[in-house]
Design an enzyme around this catalytic site. Structure first.
Site, PDB file in Angstrom:
ATOM      1  N   GLU A  56       0.861  -1.183   0.000  1.00 44.48           N
ATOM      2  CA  GLU A  56       0.000   0.000   0.000  1.00 44.48           C
ATOM      3  C   GLU A  56       0.899   1.236   0.000  1.00 44.48           C
ATOM      4  OE1 GLU A  56      -2.467   0.669   3.433  1.00 44.48           O
ATOM      5  OE2 GLU A  56      -3.435   2.397   2.503  1.00 44.48           O
TER       6      GLU A  56
ATOM      7  N   ASP B 212      -2.502  12.549  -3.420  1.00 44.82           N
ATOM      8  CA  ASP B 212      -2.574  13.971  -3.770  1.00 44.82           C
ATOM      9  C   ASP B 212      -2.763  14.121  -5.279  1.00 44.82           C
ATOM     10  OD1 ASP B 212      -1.959  16.670  -4.295  1.00 44.82           O
ATOM     11  OD2 ASP B 212      -0.824  16.777  -2.416  1.00 44.82           O
TER      12      ASP B 212
ATOM     13  N   THR C  73     -11.044   3.649   3.548  1.00 47.17           N
ATOM     14  CA  THR C  73      -9.860   4.314   4.097  1.00 47.17           C
ATOM     15  C   THR C  73     -10.333   5.476   4.981  1.00 47.17           C
ATOM     16  OG1 THR C  73      -9.460   6.127   2.531  1.00 47.17           O
ATOM     17  CG2 THR C  73      -8.817   3.914   1.807  1.00 47.17           C
TER      18      THR C  73
ATOM     19  N   TYR D  36      -9.656   8.691   4.605  1.00 46.22           N
ATOM     20  CA  TYR D  36     -10.135   9.772   3.735  1.00 46.22           C
ATOM     21  C   TYR D  36     -11.469   9.415   3.086  1.00 46.22           C
ATOM     22  CZ  TYR D  36      -6.256  13.048   3.924  1.00 46.22           C
ATOM     23  OH  TYR D  36      -5.357  14.003   4.339  1.00 46.22           O
TER      24      TYR D  36
HETATM   25  C1  LIG Z   1      -4.575  12.049   1.169  1.00 47.53           C
HETATM   26  S1  LIG Z   1      -3.625  10.970   2.136  1.00 47.53           S
HETATM   27  C2  LIG Z   1      -4.543   9.459   2.076  1.00 47.53           C
HETATM   28  C3  LIG Z   1      -4.188   8.530   3.181  1.00 47.53           C
HETATM   29  C4  LIG Z   1      -4.870   7.157   3.113  1.00 47.53           C
HETATM   30  N1  LIG Z   1      -4.443   6.420   1.950  1.00 47.53           N
HETATM   31  C5  LIG Z   1      -6.369   7.310   3.124  1.00 47.53           C
HETATM   32  O1  LIG Z   1      -6.989   7.108   2.066  1.00 47.53           O
HETATM   33  O2  LIG Z   1      -6.918   7.636   4.168  1.00 47.53           O
HETATM   34  C6  LIG Z   1      -2.264  10.577   1.046  1.00 47.53           C
HETATM   35  C7  LIG Z   1      -1.115   9.962   1.803  1.00 47.53           C
HETATM   36  O3  LIG Z   1      -0.140   9.522   0.864  1.00 47.53           O
HETATM   37  C8  LIG Z   1       1.145   9.874   1.340  1.00 47.53           C
HETATM   38  N2  LIG Z   1       2.025   9.994   0.174  1.00 47.53           N
HETATM   39  C9  LIG Z   1       1.877  10.875  -0.836  1.00 47.53           C
HETATM   40  N3  LIG Z   1       2.869  10.728  -1.728  1.00 47.53           N
HETATM   41  C10 LIG Z   1       3.658   9.733  -1.259  1.00 47.53           C
HETATM   42  C11 LIG Z   1       4.843   9.127  -1.725  1.00 47.53           C
HETATM   43  N4  LIG Z   1       5.425   9.554  -2.858  1.00 47.53           N
HETATM   44  N5  LIG Z   1       5.390   8.133  -1.009  1.00 47.53           N
HETATM   45  C12 LIG Z   1       4.810   7.724   0.155  1.00 47.53           C
HETATM   46  N6  LIG Z   1       3.684   8.261   0.657  1.00 47.53           N
HETATM   47  C13 LIG Z   1       3.110   9.257  -0.037  1.00 47.53           C
HETATM   48  C14 LIG Z   1       0.912  11.188   2.068  1.00 47.53           C
HETATM   49  O4  LIG Z   1       1.928  11.471   3.005  1.00 47.53           O
HETATM   50  C15 LIG Z   1      -0.436  10.960   2.721  1.00 47.53           C
HETATM   51  O5  LIG Z   1      -0.321  10.379   4.017  1.00 47.53           O
END
Ligand SMILES: C[S@@+](CC[C@H](N)C(=O)[O-])C[C@H]1O[C@@H](n2cnc3c(N)ncnc32)[C@H](O)[C@@H]1O
Length: 227
Positions: free
Chosen positions: A29, A103, A175, A177
């Protein structure tokens, strides 16, 4: 971190090619955040091991605490940037990759950071076998449509594409979010993409090209010139 030490992998590069245990599947994941999905997935898929990566350690600590609170044995966490997955996974080492609510990077000039940009898709193709899959969920329609076109152009087989995952109540594990977006009535988009023999990977001759980097109607962003 110290309290959850048994869940944290600090030398992922040394485990390259050695993650898989006999007769067990291996899941990844990317961007696990606070880990609701991670822990429920690990609980459901007891015959598989799950590696969760997250580049923000504060969020990941909460995820590790959750895993510890229910004594999960088949999940581990890495504080890591997904841009470097080839450093820690061997060719074809994984069975499935999950990307949830990443993002959208709405500006065209940042499109290369989207986790569904062509350079990322080629990396996933490297570390998945033929038949391996990527599952992707988002609330963001422009990002989803763009991602569908990137997977298609890169030669993935789109086994499932839905614009309202929970319409018939058959949605999968939620999730953190996703729960928020569902409360706000935002439809969840979901795709499952299968790596095939013709999916482009890093051995493909041409370097990956960003196609139509503008998102048509990204949150808060003006439509930008197509690149
Ligand atoms: C909007 S949050 C969503 C978290 C979770 N997946 C959810 O749906 O609740 C996106 C997460 O992806 C992580 N993330 C974004 N780009 C990443 C990368 N290149 N490598 C590792 N983690 C990353 C961010 O730090 C953040 O915690």
């Amino acid at each position: 971190m110290e309290r959850c030490r048994e869940y944290l992998i600090t030398d992922p590069d040394k485990r390259k090619g050695c993650w898989r245990k006999p007769d067990r599947g291996l899941l990844l994941e990317i961007g696990c955040g606070k880990g609701s999905f991670t822990c429920k997935l690990a609980e459901r898929e007891k015959d598989k091991d799950l590696v969760a990566i997250e580049k923000v350690p504060d969020a990941m600590i909460l995820a590790m605490e959750r895993a510890k609170s229910i004594a999960l044995k088949n999940v581990c966490f890495i504080d890591y940037d997904a841009a470097n997955l080839r450093e820690i996974f061997e060719r074809g080492e994984l069975d499935r990759i999950y990307i949830n609510f990443c993002d959208p990077w709405p500006k065209s000039r940042d499109a290369k950071f989207r986790l569904t940009a062509p350079a990322f898709l080629r990396m996933y193709a490297d570390i998945l076998p033929i038949g391996g899959e990527v599952q992707f969920k988002t609330d963001n329609l422009p990002l989803f449509e763009w991602s569908v076109s990137q997977f298609t152009e890169e030669g993935w087989n789109l086994k499932k594409v839905t614009y309202n995952l929970h319409a018939d109540g058959s949605g999968d594990i939620l999730t953190d979010y996703e729960m928020k977006f569902m409360k706000d009535g935002v439809p969840i988009k979901h795709l499952i993409a299968i790596r095939t023999e013709t999916t482009l990977d890093s051995r493909a001759g041409e370097p990956p090209r960003l196609r139509n980097a503008a998102l048509a109607d990204a949150r808060g962003a003006k439509q930008e010139e197509q690149t």
